[in-house]
Design an enzyme around this catalytic site. Structure first.
Site, PDB file in Angstrom:
ATOM      1  N   ASP A 223     136.212   6.641  58.655  1.00 41.62           N
ATOM      2  CA  ASP A 223     135.635   6.112  59.893  1.00 41.62           C
ATOM      3  C   ASP A 223     136.698   5.265  60.596  1.00 41.62           C
ATOM      4  OD1 ASP A 223     133.849   5.210  61.906  1.00 41.62           O
ATOM      5  OD2 ASP A 223     132.153   5.357  60.551  1.00 41.62           O
ATOM      6  N   HIS A 246     138.998   7.258  62.300  1.00 40.29           N
ATOM      7  CA  HIS A 246     138.525   7.418  63.669  1.00 40.29           C
ATOM      8  C   HIS A 246     139.260   6.513  64.653  1.00 40.29           C
ATOM      9  CE1 HIS A 246     134.401   9.150  62.150  1.00 40.29           C
ATOM     10  NE2 HIS A 246     135.447   9.830  61.730  1.00 40.29           N
TER      11      HIS A 246
END
Ligand SMILES: *[C@@H]1O[C@H](CO)[C@@H](O)[C@H](O)[C@H]1NC(C)=O
Ligand SMILES: *[C@@H]1O[C@H](CO)[C@@H](O)[C@H](O)[C@H]1NC(C)=O
Ligand SMILES: *[C@@H]1O[C@H](CO)[C@@H](O)[C@H](O)[C@H]1NC(C)=O
Length: 397
Positions: A223, A246
């Protein structure tokens, strides 16, 4: 062992109980004491629950006047469950030497409170270092519990003047480190590692905190490398290698019509390698508040999914063009160099209120996919475009 063993790093080292003093310029004296978890019954065998031993050692380190050190020795593996190290402390500063490793139990062996492995709260002037590793054993969670709330490894709550360095974390069930309600924290030479497909394993989540510095660290997760959430200000991230993951995100903010604010975020000299996003600001429709004074500078891109993103319709499947959101202004993207994964290089999707003073300059992004040329798209974005490849004809004045 009642009272534990007080050892002194100083020349004046007598038999216990000893009082050792470092002389300061003013003739004041500071007592230094150290507390090794092994002297409080820790097994360090990677299987026994050592949380109580850590807690007893902590109570002594926290409760003594002066400067104290909590030692987690090298060559051992300590299994912990739900450990909370609470302040405020009598000690003026505490040093945790994380030399050995800490491991989380597998999913079915966690205690009742599956929220975090270690929470440190209300402790001032805490320093943690030592090249030890905190292993989260997250794989059992990621498989069996993909959609449930999964615990974090390390939480700091209301810890001012925090310094963490040379600490390794891996495979957290949820986010690796959260920083909440703190002022003045530094994280340097950190190494965080989890697989790219591990769900919500953010490197750092910051909220309600100011003056947070990240430097010279490597973050590879499933993430955000860093997620900067509501109430954060004066956040600097410099010389980080991010990826997979991310990217570095401001947000998401304004969910459920909340009023959220973030300002003074400075990301500099970072690399986004194989990340799904690079520099990103994401807000939900319907929220209020602001994001302002954000800079992303000197960024190296290696096959980055969306290198530059403002998304004010975050989390909705059917974006509403007329929906308002937080006010975004004074955001600079400057000195980006490298490759995007595909054609999506710059995407500025602002709400109907518009984003203002968005500056793009010294950007050269080339698609790594020869079939898809790098492109820019914008909606309601106002600002200035300097030397930028690809062209950004959609920016409004
Ligand atoms: C945690 O994972 C490691 C390998 O990643 C494994 O060797 C170890 O047995 C696990 N520990 C526990 C307590 O489950
Ligand atoms: C954070 O970055 C800004 C902008 O580069 C700089 O002015 C400021 O001094 C930095 N703060 C810290 C604590 O490094
Ligand atoms: C970025 O950091 C690297 C070291 O991580 C250094 O070698 C390089 O000179 C820095 N670049 C800029 C533009 O500051």
């Amino acid at each position: 062992m009642q009272g534990g063993v007080i050892s002194c790093i100083l020349i004046l080292s007598f038999v216990s109980p000893c009082l050792c003093f470092t002389r300061l310029n003013f003739g004041l004296a500071i007592k230094e004491s150290s507390y090794n978890v092994m002297n409080y019954g820790a097994k360090g065998d990677g299987k026994s629950d050592d949380a109580n031993a850590f807690l007893s050692a902590w109570k002594n380190a926290c409760g003594v006047e002066g400067v104290s050190t909590l030692i987690i020795p090298k060559g051992k593996v300590f299994m912990l469950k739900d450990l909370e190290l609470k302040g405020p402390c009598k000690a003026t500063s505490i040093h945790i030497q994380l030399l050995g490793n800490i491991v989380a139990p597998n999913m079915d062996q966690w205690g009742k409170d599956k929220i975090r492995l270690i929470r440190i709260s209300n402790v001032k002037s805490l320093k943690i270092d030592g090249e030890g590793k905190i292993e989260g054993n997250g794989s059992s969670w990621w498989q069996k519990c993909r959609n449930c709330k999964r615990p974090r490894l390390l939480e700091f709550y209301a810890c001012n003047d925090l310094s963490v360095s040379y600490v390794n974390l891996a495979n957290s069930p949820g986010a690796h480190i959260s920083i909440n309600s703190g002022d003045r924290s530094r994280f340097v030479h950190m190494n965080i590692n989890a697989p790219s497909n591990s769900p919500n394993t953010d490197g750092f989540i910051i909220s309600g905190s100011r003056n947070v510095v990240f430097e010279d660290s490597t973050i590879a997760t499933g993430d955000d490398c860093i997620a900067i959430k509501a109430g954060s200000s004066y956040i600097n991230a410099t010389r980080l290698a991010c990826g997979p993951g991310h990217g570095i995100s401001v947000g998401s903010l304004g969910e459920n019509k909340r009023r959220d604010t973030v300002e003074e975020v400075h990301v500099k000299n970072c690399t986004f390698s194989g990340t799904t996003n690079g520099a990103r600001i994401k807000t939900w429709e319907g929220g209020s508040g602001y994001v302002r004074k954000v800079t992303f500078e000197d960024i190296k891109l290696i096959k980055t999914g969306y290198p530059i993103v403002i998304d004010q319709h975050y989390g909705t499947k059917n974006p509403n063009k007329n929906a308002g959101s937080l006010q975004i202004s004074e955001v600079t993207f400057k000195g980006f160099e490298g490759t995007s994964a595909d054609g999506r290089a710059i995407s500025l999707s602002c709400s109907s209120n518009g984003c203002f003073n968005i500056i793009l300059d010294q950007i050269n992004i080339v698609s790594s996919n020869p079939k898809m040329k790098a492109q820019a798209s914008c909606n309601n974005a106002h600002g200035r475009v300097g030397k930028v490849i690809p062209n950004v004809p959609c920016m409004l004045k």
